[in-house]
Enzyme design. Structure first.
Site, PDB file in Angstrom:
ATOM      1  N   HIS A  50       0.845  -1.178   0.000  1.00 41.99           N
ATOM      2  CA  HIS A  50       0.000   0.000   0.000  1.00 41.99           C
ATOM      3  C   HIS A  50       0.891   1.242   0.000  1.00 41.99           C
ATOM      4  O   HIS A  50       2.106   1.147   0.180  1.00 41.99           O
ATOM      5  CB  HIS A  50      -0.940   0.010   1.225  1.00 41.99           C
ATOM      6  CG  HIS A  50      -0.219   0.045   2.541  1.00 41.99           C
ATOM      7  ND1 HIS A  50      -0.103  -1.045   3.373  1.00 41.99           N
ATOM      8  CD2 HIS A  50       0.429   1.054   3.160  1.00 41.99           C
ATOM      9  CE1 HIS A  50       0.593  -0.704   4.442  1.00 41.99           C
ATOM     10  NE2 HIS A  50       0.932   0.568   4.338  1.00 41.99           N
TER      11      HIS A  50
HETATM   12  P1  TYD Z   1      -1.904  -3.894   7.933  1.00 44.55           P
HETATM   13  O1  TYD Z   1      -1.982  -2.463   7.522  1.00 44.55           O
HETATM   14  O2  TYD Z   1      -2.633  -4.898   7.074  1.00 44.55           O
HETATM   15  O3  TYD Z   1      -0.401  -4.347   8.082  1.00 44.55           O
HETATM   16  P2  TYD Z   1       0.754  -4.368   6.951  1.00 44.55           P
HETATM   17  O4  TYD Z   1       0.625  -3.095   6.171  1.00 44.55           O
HETATM   18  O5  TYD Z   1       2.035  -4.483   7.701  1.00 44.55           O
HETATM   19  O6  TYD Z   1       0.569  -5.569   6.086  1.00 44.55           O
HETATM   20  O7  TYD Z   1      -2.452  -3.976   9.428  1.00 44.55           O
HETATM   21  C1  TYD Z   1      -2.825  -5.200  10.042  1.00 44.55           C
HETATM   22  C2  TYD Z   1      -3.953  -4.926  11.028  1.00 44.55           C
HETATM   23  O8  TYD Z   1      -3.515  -4.091  12.089  1.00 44.55           O
HETATM   24  C3  TYD Z   1      -5.145  -4.249  10.378  1.00 44.55           C
HETATM   25  O9  TYD Z   1      -6.323  -4.847  10.905  1.00 44.55           O
HETATM   26  C4  TYD Z   1      -5.063  -2.819  10.850  1.00 44.55           C
HETATM   27  C5  TYD Z   1      -4.372  -2.941  12.194  1.00 44.55           C
HETATM   28  N1  TYD Z   1      -3.559  -1.763  12.540  1.00 44.55           N
HETATM   29  C6  TYD Z   1      -3.903  -1.001  13.637  1.00 44.55           C
HETATM   30  O10 TYD Z   1      -4.909  -1.246  14.326  1.00 44.55           O
HETATM   31  N2  TYD Z   1      -3.114   0.072  13.979  1.00 44.55           N
HETATM   32  C7  TYD Z   1      -2.007   0.390  13.281  1.00 44.55           C
HETATM   33  O11 TYD Z   1      -1.292   1.368  13.641  1.00 44.55           O
HETATM   34  C8  TYD Z   1      -1.660  -0.424  12.128  1.00 44.55           C
HETATM   35  C9  TYD Z   1      -0.440  -0.095  11.306  1.00 44.55           C
HETATM   36  C10 TYD Z   1      -2.466  -1.485  11.805  1.00 44.55           C
END
Ligand code: TYD
Length: 139
Positions: A50
């Protein structure tokens, strides 16, 4: 080291016989005011995939190693993070993908804003459109 896509920052290490102490603060290693910290322990597969409209991040591999691909819509480059004394500064409107994690990887992220799902661009075509819209604004 500054690259067009992202900046690899080398931190000051306070090393003595008891270990290495690395302190990060605004103006002293962190190029923005961090308001959120999160970490991914033992990441697997491919994460990220992303971009953000506004968020700045500093990614630090505290333990183990991983590769971060950064893409600005024209150029992409892989950054290998394998030391806790350096961090990758990723600015807004950069697509990122994290992969090739060692089994012991602990990836820390300092972020410039609270979590906001609306700040995410999760579709690559939408990311390219956002880049084009930004370029138009700069004309
Ligand atoms: P995600 O953005 O999918 O992780 P990555 O980009 O590393 O693959 O996030 C995983 C989960 O964690 C999603 O349900 C959102 C949650 N999350 C939070 O609650 N707070 C945060 O600061 C972040 C980065 C993610």
């Amino acid at each position: 080291m500054t690259f067009a896509l992202a900046e690899l920052l080398q931190f000051n290490v306070n090393a003595d016989a008891r270990g290495d102490l690395i302190a990060l603060e605004k103006g002293g290693g962190v190029p923005f005011v961090p308001v959120r910290v999160y970490y991914i322990d033992a990441p697997r597969g491919v994460r990220g995939c992303h971009a953000h409209y506004n968020l700045e991040q500093l990614l630090i591999c505290l333990r183990g190693s991983c590769t971060v691909l950064v893409d600005d819509g024209e150029t992409r480059r892989n950054f290998r993070l394998e030391s806790s004394d350096c961090g990758l500064h990723v600015k807004p409107l950069k697509w990122r993908e994290m992969r090739d994690f060692s089994d012991d990887c602990l990836l820390l992220c300092l972020a410039s804003a609270p979590y906001d799902a609306a700040d995410y661009i999760r579709d690559y075509d939408a990311f390219l459109q956002a880049i084009a819209a930004q370029a138009k604004l700069k004309l």
